[in-house]
Design a protein around this motif. Structure first.
Motif, PDB file in Angstrom:
ATOM      1  N   HIS A   1       7.995  -9.294   0.823  1.00 30.47           N
ATOM      2  CA  HIS A   1       9.219  -9.532   1.564  1.00 30.47           C
ATOM      3  C   HIS A   1       9.356 -11.063   1.873  1.00 30.47           C
ATOM      4  O   HIS A   1      10.243 -11.708   2.679  1.00 30.47           O
TER       5      HIS A   1
ATOM      6  N   SER B   1      -0.109  -0.246  -0.037  1.00 32.12           N
ATOM      7  CA  SER B   1      -0.640  -0.165  -1.315  1.00 32.12           C
ATOM      8  C   SER B   1      -1.532  -1.337  -1.690  1.00 32.12           C
ATOM      9  O   SER B   1      -2.556  -1.097  -2.705  1.00 32.12           O
TER      10      SER B   1
ATOM     11  N   GLY C   1      11.185  -1.589  -8.870  1.00 35.32           N
ATOM     12  CA  GLY C   1      10.122  -1.856  -9.778  1.00 35.32           C
ATOM     13  C   GLY C   1       9.327  -3.319  -8.829  1.00 35.32           C
ATOM     14  O   GLY C   1       9.585  -3.559  -7.910  1.00 35.32           O
TER      15      GLY C   1
ATOM     16  N   ASP D   1      -0.903  -9.739   2.648  1.00 32.36           N
ATOM     17  CA  ASP D   1       0.592  -9.886   2.349  1.00 32.36           C
ATOM     18  C   ASP D   1       0.752 -11.249   2.817  1.00 32.36           C
ATOM     19  O   ASP D   1      -0.054 -11.830   3.401  1.00 32.36           O
TER      20      ASP D   1
END
Ligand SMILES: *Cc1c(COP(=O)(O)O)cnc(C)c1O
Length: 386
Positions: A210, A136, A247, A178
């Motif tokens: 995460h 993404s 979401g 990330d």
């Protein structure tokens, strides 16, 4: 005449030949540390439900209450007819957890990344991205039209060199990473990234998908874990992993969020998050706050699995990890598939992760707060037999 769709079949054939083919597996039970997968009871090491709350009665009740009060659909985009008080409440709760001025809820984490990155930078700008970033983030960068350059995974010197060489040729610069790397389990070097962003006047976006709910004393993520709360960082995440709902969100300054409400097309032109998902996520954030013991259970389980793998199974290729995601590296896709298959036969669900998702094949274990020690012991015993 050639069938214009004929290439689909041959492309699928190539995917099969490379052992890259993937398909869905049906789970027939509540989300838990033990589930029924394709008719077989297995211990679940494949879930992102790190705190073990996706099947929690309180989330279900919150969702049911919201459906009864507001219906199943939110009926429009947030700027038209899709906004409810619940959305505002959830955004306030996220901002409070993250200690930011404001937050904005998207229909998924994927859409939050697409919409935020493409709103913040454009053709005159530069994105510097960790090469292991989530899909993404990569697609958000592409969509933005900015010049995108990957730096070597977690390699601060490489990033610095690229900034030195290129920063002044562009208008704005966005560093993207990330925080917990989703397919590796290691974490980004956030303090160094914050420092570089300041020196080179870059915006910094971290994807806490995460990390939210699990990292940091209050579960606010890696920003909290590194003591960087209050720094001007664009924090993205999802409601669908440790928060057990669906979401995504962006948390940051008031002006950032106000700007995104006016410019993030994946937020403006899509239907508001459903009342049920919104209410479940709101309840989940309450649990993240009220039940810190879940994080204690989680890290206790992570330590048990990690330490035992190192001590008892040093022949296996344990990839570096600082999180609840623990991977064993394998030679190639077919050896990863074959181990995943053996584990499944033995009653363990842990997926083979293969290219193109990752550069090298692996088995990925996700530890949950609600795993019992005996379940982790069982996994170790099975790995001993391999
Ligand atoms: C899962 C994930 C996302 C996407 O979140 P969804 O809410 O599932 O769309 C984004 N970034 C990372 C790093 C992820 O692991």
């Amino acid at each position: 005449m050639n069938n214009p769709y004929a290439w689909l079949k041959s492309s699928l054939n190539s995917i099969h030949k490379a052992n890259w083919y993937r398909s869905c597996k049906t789970i027939n039970s509540m989300p838990d540390s033990e589930i029924e997968l394709m008719g077989k009871k297995v211990i679940n090491f494949a879930s992102n439900d790190y705190l073990g709350i996706a099947g929690d009665e309180r989330l279900a009740q919150a969702a049911i209450t919201a459906i009864k009060e507001f219906g199943t659909g939110s009926t429009g985009s947030r700027l038209l007819s899709g906004h409810r008080q619940l959305h505002g409440d959830l955004e306030k709760a996220i901002a409070q957890l993250k200690q930011t001025e404001d937050a904005l809820v998207f229909s998924s984490g994927y859409l939050a990344n697409l919409g935020t990155i493409s709103a913040l930078v454009g053709q005159k700008d530069l994105i510097l991205a960790d090469e292991y970033n989530h899909s993404s983030l990569k697609n958000g960068a592409k969509l933005s039209g900015a010049t995108v350059l990957n730096y070597t995974h977690n390699h601060i010197e490489d990033l610095q060199a690229k900034l030195q060489q290129l920063r002044n040729q562009y208008r704005r610069c966005l560093i993207v990473t990330d925080s917990v790397f989703s397919m590796d389990g290691n974490i980004c070097k956030l303090p160094e990234l914050v420092e570089l962003a300041k020196v080179f006047q870059c915006m910094l976006l971290v994807d806490e998908a995460h990390a939210t709910g699990v990292m940091g004393k209050n579960g606010a993520g890696c920003v909290e874990y590194f003591g960087l709360t209050g720094e001007e960082i664009i924090q993205i995440g999802t409601l669908s992993k440790a928060l057990g709902s669906l979401g995504g969100y962006v948390a940051g300054s008031e002006v950032l969020i106000d700007f995104l409400r006016n410019r993030a097309s994946t937020w403006i032109y899509t239907t508001g998050l459903s009342p049920a998902d919104t209410a479940a996520a709101l309840e989940a954030i309450k649990i993240v706050k009220d039940e810190p013991q879940r994080r204690e259970w989680l890290w206790d389980n992570v330590n048990l699995l990690k330490t035992s793998l190192k001590q008892e199974l040093s022949g296996l290729n344990l990839l570096p990890t600082q999180s609840q995601i623990i991977c064993l590296g394998l030679e190639n896709p077919s050896s990863a598939l074959s181990l995943a298959d053996k584990l499944h036969k033995a009653g363990i669900f842990a997926p083979a992760i293969r290219p193109p998702t990752v550069p090298t094949s692996r088995i990925r274990f996700s530890v949950m707060a609600t795993h019992k020690h005996s379940q982790i012991r069982f996994l170790l015993d099975i790995l001993h037999q391999e």
